[in-house]
Design a protein around this motif. Structure first.
Motif, PDB file in Angstrom:
ATOM      1  N   VAL A 106      26.578 -14.209   0.209  1.00  0.00           N
ATOM      2  CA  VAL A 106      26.430 -14.279   1.656  1.00  0.00           C
ATOM      3  C   VAL A 106      25.103 -13.651   2.074  1.00  0.00           C
ATOM      4  N   PHE A 107      24.659 -12.626   1.368  1.00  0.00           N
ATOM      5  CA  PHE A 107      23.358 -12.028   1.661  1.00  0.00           C
ATOM      6  C   PHE A 107      22.231 -12.992   1.323  1.00  0.00           C
ATOM      7  N   ALA A 108      22.255 -13.555   0.105  1.00  0.00           N
ATOM      8  CA  ALA A 108      21.170 -14.427  -0.324  1.00  0.00           C
ATOM      9  C   ALA A 108      21.096 -15.716   0.490  1.00  0.00           C
ATOM     10  N   THR A 109      22.235 -16.219   0.976  1.00  0.00           N
ATOM     11  CA  THR A 109      22.261 -17.519   1.632  1.00  0.00           C
ATOM     12  C   THR A 109      21.955 -17.434   3.125  1.00  0.00           C
ATOM     13  N   TYR A 110      22.428 -16.397   3.800  1.00  0.00           N
ATOM     14  CA  TYR A 110      22.403 -16.421   5.263  1.00  0.00           C
ATOM     15  C   TYR A 110      21.617 -15.293   5.927  1.00  0.00           C
ATOM     16  N   VAL A 111      21.179 -14.271   5.191  1.00  0.00           N
ATOM     17  CA  VAL A 111      20.590 -13.129   5.886  1.00  0.00           C
ATOM     18  C   VAL A 111      19.252 -13.485   6.529  1.00  0.00           C
ATOM     19  N   THR A 112      18.407 -14.282   5.870  1.00  0.00           N
ATOM     20  CA  THR A 112      17.124 -14.653   6.478  1.00  0.00           C
ATOM     21  C   THR A 112      17.344 -15.568   7.678  1.00  0.00           C
ATOM     22  N   PHE A 113      18.280 -16.502   7.570  1.00  0.00           N
ATOM     23  CA  PHE A 113      18.578 -17.382   8.701  1.00  0.00           C
ATOM     24  C   PHE A 113      19.085 -16.576   9.890  1.00  0.00           C
ATOM     25  N   TYR A 114      19.928 -15.585   9.630  1.00  0.00           N
ATOM     26  CA  TYR A 114      20.499 -14.782  10.720  1.00  0.00           C
ATOM     27  C   TYR A 114      19.414 -14.015  11.458  1.00  0.00           C
ATOM     28  N   TYR A 115      18.514 -13.363  10.737  1.00  0.00           N
ATOM     29  CA  TYR A 115      17.501 -12.539  11.397  1.00  0.00           C
ATOM     30  C   TYR A 115      16.379 -13.369  12.013  1.00  0.00           C
ATOM     31  N   ILE A 116      16.058 -14.509  11.421  1.00  0.00           N
ATOM     32  CA  ILE A 116      14.960 -15.327  11.970  1.00  0.00           C
ATOM     33  C   ILE A 116      15.450 -16.223  13.100  1.00  0.00           C
ATOM     34  N   ASP A 117      16.514 -16.970  12.841  1.00  0.00           N
ATOM     35  CA  ASP A 117      16.954 -17.971  13.809  1.00  0.00           C
ATOM     36  C   ASP A 117      17.837 -17.364  14.898  1.00  0.00           C
ATOM     37  N   HIS A 118      18.718 -16.441  14.537  1.00  0.00           N
ATOM     38  CA  HIS A 118      19.679 -15.918  15.511  1.00  0.00           C
ATOM     39  C   HIS A 118      19.139 -14.704  16.272  1.00  0.00           C
TER      40      HIS A 118
ATOM     41  N   ILE B 205      10.143 -10.950   8.096  1.00  0.00           N
ATOM     42  CA  ILE B 205      11.334 -11.055   7.241  1.00  0.00           C
ATOM     43  C   ILE B 205      10.927 -11.397   5.808  1.00  0.00           C
ATOM     44  N   GLY B 206       9.901 -12.238   5.668  1.00  0.00           N
ATOM     45  CA  GLY B 206       9.411 -12.550   4.329  1.00  0.00           C
ATOM     46  C   GLY B 206       8.870 -11.320   3.620  1.00  0.00           C
ATOM     47  N   VAL B 207       8.139 -10.469   4.355  1.00  0.00           N
ATOM     48  CA  VAL B 207       7.643  -9.222   3.770  1.00  0.00           C
ATOM     49  C   VAL B 207       8.811  -8.321   3.355  1.00  0.00           C
ATOM     50  N   ALA B 208       9.828  -8.224   4.219  1.00  0.00           N
ATOM     51  CA  ALA B 208      10.990  -7.391   3.896  1.00  0.00           C
ATOM     52  C   ALA B 208      11.716  -7.912   2.659  1.00  0.00           C
ATOM     53  N   MET B 209      11.854  -9.220   2.540  1.00  0.00           N
ATOM     54  CA  MET B 209      12.539  -9.781   1.376  1.00  0.00           C
ATOM     55  C   MET B 209      11.714  -9.590   0.103  1.00  0.00           C
ATOM     56  N   MET B 210      10.388  -9.599   0.235  1.00  0.00           N
ATOM     57  CA  MET B 210       9.545  -9.337  -0.928  1.00  0.00           C
ATOM     58  C   MET B 210       9.721  -7.899  -1.399  1.00  0.00           C
ATOM     59  N   VAL B 211       9.735  -6.962  -0.442  1.00  0.00           N
ATOM     60  CA  VAL B 211       9.985  -5.563  -0.797  1.00  0.00           C
ATOM     61  C   VAL B 211      11.375  -5.415  -1.419  1.00  0.00           C
ATOM     62  N   HIS B 212      12.339  -6.128  -0.876  1.00  0.00           N
ATOM     63  CA  HIS B 212      13.702  -6.105  -1.428  1.00  0.00           C
ATOM     64  C   HIS B 212      13.720  -6.582  -2.879  1.00  0.00           C
ATOM     65  N   GLY B 213      13.001  -7.656  -3.178  1.00  0.00           N
ATOM     66  CA  GLY B 213      12.982  -8.163  -4.541  1.00  0.00           C
ATOM     67  C   GLY B 213      12.334  -7.196  -5.516  1.00  0.00           C
ATOM     68  N   ILE B 214      11.205  -6.602  -5.109  1.00  0.00           N
ATOM     69  CA  ILE B 214      10.521  -5.655  -5.989  1.00  0.00           C
ATOM     70  C   ILE B 214      11.380  -4.420  -6.227  1.00  0.00           C
ATOM     71  N   ALA B 215      11.977  -3.889  -5.152  1.00  0.00           N
ATOM     72  CA  ALA B 215      12.806  -2.691  -5.287  1.00  0.00           C
ATOM     73  C   ALA B 215      14.018  -2.951  -6.176  1.00  0.00           C
ATOM     74  N   SER B 216      14.656  -4.098  -5.995  1.00  0.00           N
ATOM     75  CA  SER B 216      15.829  -4.416  -6.803  1.00  0.00           C
ATOM     76  C   SER B 216      15.459  -4.565  -8.273  1.00  0.00           C
ATOM     77  N   GLY B 217      14.294  -5.192  -8.535  1.00  0.00           N
ATOM     78  CA  GLY B 217      13.869  -5.349  -9.918  1.00  0.00           C
ATOM     79  C   GLY B 217      13.585  -4.021 -10.599  1.00  0.00           C
ATOM     80  N   ILE B 218      12.978  -3.083  -9.884  1.00  0.00           N
ATOM     81  CA  ILE B 218      12.675  -1.778 -10.469  1.00  0.00           C
ATOM     82  C   ILE B 218      13.940  -0.946 -10.648  1.00  0.00           C
ATOM     83  N   LEU B 219      14.843  -1.027  -9.691  1.00  0.00           N
ATOM     84  CA  LEU B 219      16.048  -0.201  -9.752  1.00  0.00           C
ATOM     85  C   LEU B 219      16.957  -0.577 -10.906  1.00  0.00           C
ATOM     86  N   ASN B 220      16.969  -1.830 -11.338  1.00  0.00           N
ATOM     87  CA  ASN B 220      17.891  -2.256 -12.395  1.00  0.00           C
ATOM     88  C   ASN B 220      17.704  -1.475 -13.690  1.00  0.00           C
TER      89      ASN B 220
END
Length: 529
Positions: free
Chosen positions: A113-125, A133-148
């Motif tokens: 539900v996060f991967a499918t709808y979170v960008t649509f919710y914050y951009i469109d709604h 939002i693209g910058v935030a998702m990029m930071v999210h991807g980098i942080a998640s990759g390092i944390l693993n």
């Protein structure tokens, strides 16, 4: 009275049998007398002390009491010895995989539900700028990759009296589901304020998600030590995961239309928390903390993981298979609209066929795994996947696409079951050879590497559409553009699957783990170190 075979009298009634079992024997009378003497000595301080008689045992070999009996060891809070269970299971062994696998429903629900709808919710709604939002998702991807890998290393080095994994799950599941709910309940007004709220919230979500989900996944190779056990447990776990994916992808639009986005977040919070709580009831750690390398540095652990040939071949093939799945998911909307000339309902039909086929197929692949072993089964999965994608190069009817999608669902089910079993075999082999279990590091590094498949998929899609003359928003596309869409769904994935097949051919582990979880005798096609 009838006689028993040993010469004793056989009782005629149940009452007589009970009297015979409870009749005082010389041993019982001796203990009763001794207890009376001890009680008398305690009540009369002046009485002589009656020493405890020596009773070395009885005719059945049971230990007695007295000075010849070794003293009872003192209770210790130190970590248990290898092979000792940290707590006694409270459910039947057959139900444990079901309880543990139920947690995957909550994991996949939150993730999808996060991967499918979170960008649509914050951009469109909510009206937040798409670039932000693209910058935030990029930071999210980098942080998640390092944390693993970081959290995987920390988890491997933190043995407690409750185990290494379950404390992270138990203490983290409620905050994780609560923060996932807050993502859908913005408390600030204004695009900039909502951007910062979104960024901070998803970073907290990343920390909690990796902490809980990585340790939940690390329990699988620790709880189920043989290929037979894993083949029985993996299908149930993946079936729960597919149900969570269906709820998160197909159920989210229905839920938020009825009760709103905040209501959807709250309802999914309750479902995910309940699923993770159920999984804890079936989570039993084996307690092999004595073999944990508590003093290994992060850099050394990374080098050790990446030097394992079995892991390198596995993670290469896993990355390529995930790339094929990402290409298929992203290409289906283009294919159904511009090649089949159908509306968005075709996407539901195609993806629904994949999901419905996957659920029963995971149990078929579990039986195949138990019979053929991991390496042969994953090679068969790759061939099935390739045969399912060939029709997309020439079919132009919905019926043909649905048949191909059903075959693809069978292959996706095999991939879901086999990938975690192969990684568990690698972890078991590494523990047998080096005497330390590193589930967290291996699973963390696998997550770090595989997640880049989404970025590669986005680059391939962008290049192919641009090179073939795709026009955004056009009612009809050129023949070159439609052919490019067929390539994204059929041609390019076939080439990627060929590379994955070659990687799994080099996979060195051959035999299955033994009944006692010992894999040191696994045959290897080449030296690992």
């Amino acid at each position: 009275m009838p006689r028993r075979e040993d010469g004793g009298a056989r009782p005629r009634t149940q009452h007589a049998a009970r009297r015979q079992r409870t009749a005082p024997t010389p041993r019982r009378r001796h203990r009763q007398v001794e207890c009376r003497h001890r009680a008398q000595g305690e009540n009369d301080p002046g009485a002589a002390h009656v020493p405890r008689a020596t009773d070395p045992g009885d005719r059945f070999g049971r230990r007695g009491h007295g000075p010849d009996r070794p003293p009872r060891p003192a209770r210790s809070r130190a970590p248990p010895a290898p092979g000792h269970r940290l707590r006694r299971p409270r459910m039947k062994r057959a139900r444990r995989p079901l309880a543990y696998g139920a947690g995957n429903l909550g994991v996949q629900l939150l993730a999808q539900v996060f991967a499918t709808y979170v960008t649509f919710y914050y951009i469109d709604h909510l009206g937040v700028d798409a670039v932000l939002i693209g910058v935030a998702m990029m930071v999210h991807g980098i942080a998640s990759g390092i944390l693993n890998p970081v959290f995987g290393h920390i988890s491997d080095r933190t043995p407690t009296r409750w185990g290494r994994r379950t404390p992270y799950i138990g203490f983290g599941m409620a905050p994780l589901t609560a923060v996932s709910t807050l993502i859908w309940i913005p408390v600030f007004d204004g695009a900039t304020a909502r951007f910062w709220y979104f960024l901070i919230t998803i970073l907290i979500y990343d920390v909690l998600f990796v902490s809980v989900v990585l340790n939940y996944g690390s329990l699988f190779p620790e709880m189920f030590r043989t290929t037979k056990q894993r083949a029985a447990a993996a299908p149930a776990r993946q079936a729960f995961g597919i149900i969570g994916m269906i709820i998160g992808v197909a159920g989210a639009p229905v839920v938020h239309q009825r009760i709103g986005w905040p209501g959807m977040g709250l309802s999914f919070f309750l479902i995910a928390l309940g699923a993770l709580a159920v999984s804890l009831t079936g989570s039993i750690e084996q307690g092999d903390t004595a073999g944990t390398d508590k003093h290994a540095e992060l850099g050394k652990a990374l080098r050790h993981t990446l030097a394992n040939k079995a892991f390198l071949t596995y993670v290469t093939g896993s990355f390529l298979l995930q790339l094929v799945v990402a290409l298929m998911q992203s290409s289906i909307p283009f294919f159904s609209k511009y090649v089949l000339h159908m509306d968005d309902i075709a996407n539901t039909y195609i993806l629904g066929t994949v999901f419905l086929t996957t659920i029963p197929a995971v149990f078929i692949w579990g039986k195949t795994l138990a019979r053929w072993g991991g390496r042969t089964s994953v090679l068969a999965t790759t061939l099935v996947y390739a045969s399912a994608l060939v029709p997309f190069l020439f079919v132009s009817t919905l019926e043909g696409v649905l048949i191909a999608s059903a075959m693809a669902g069978v292959a996706v089910a095999g991939m879901m079951v086999l990938m975690e079993v192969l990684l568990a075999d690698i972890i078991e082999d590494d523990a047998a050879r080096h005497g330390a279990r590193r589930e967290g590091m291996y699973i963390g590094m696998n997550g770090f590497i595989v997640r880049w498949s989404v970025s590669i998929q986005a680059a391939i899609t962008s290049v192919v559409l641009s090179a073939t003359g795709y026009e955004a928003g056009a009612a009809r596309q050129s023949d070159g553009a439609t052919w490019g869409m067929r390539l994204m769904l059929g041609g390019i994935p076939l080439a990627v699957l060929a590379l994955a097949f070659g990687a799994f051919l080099l996979y060195p582990l051959r035999r299955q783990p033994t009944a006692h979880g010992e894999t040191a005798q696994l045959e290897r096609a080449a030296a690992v170190h």
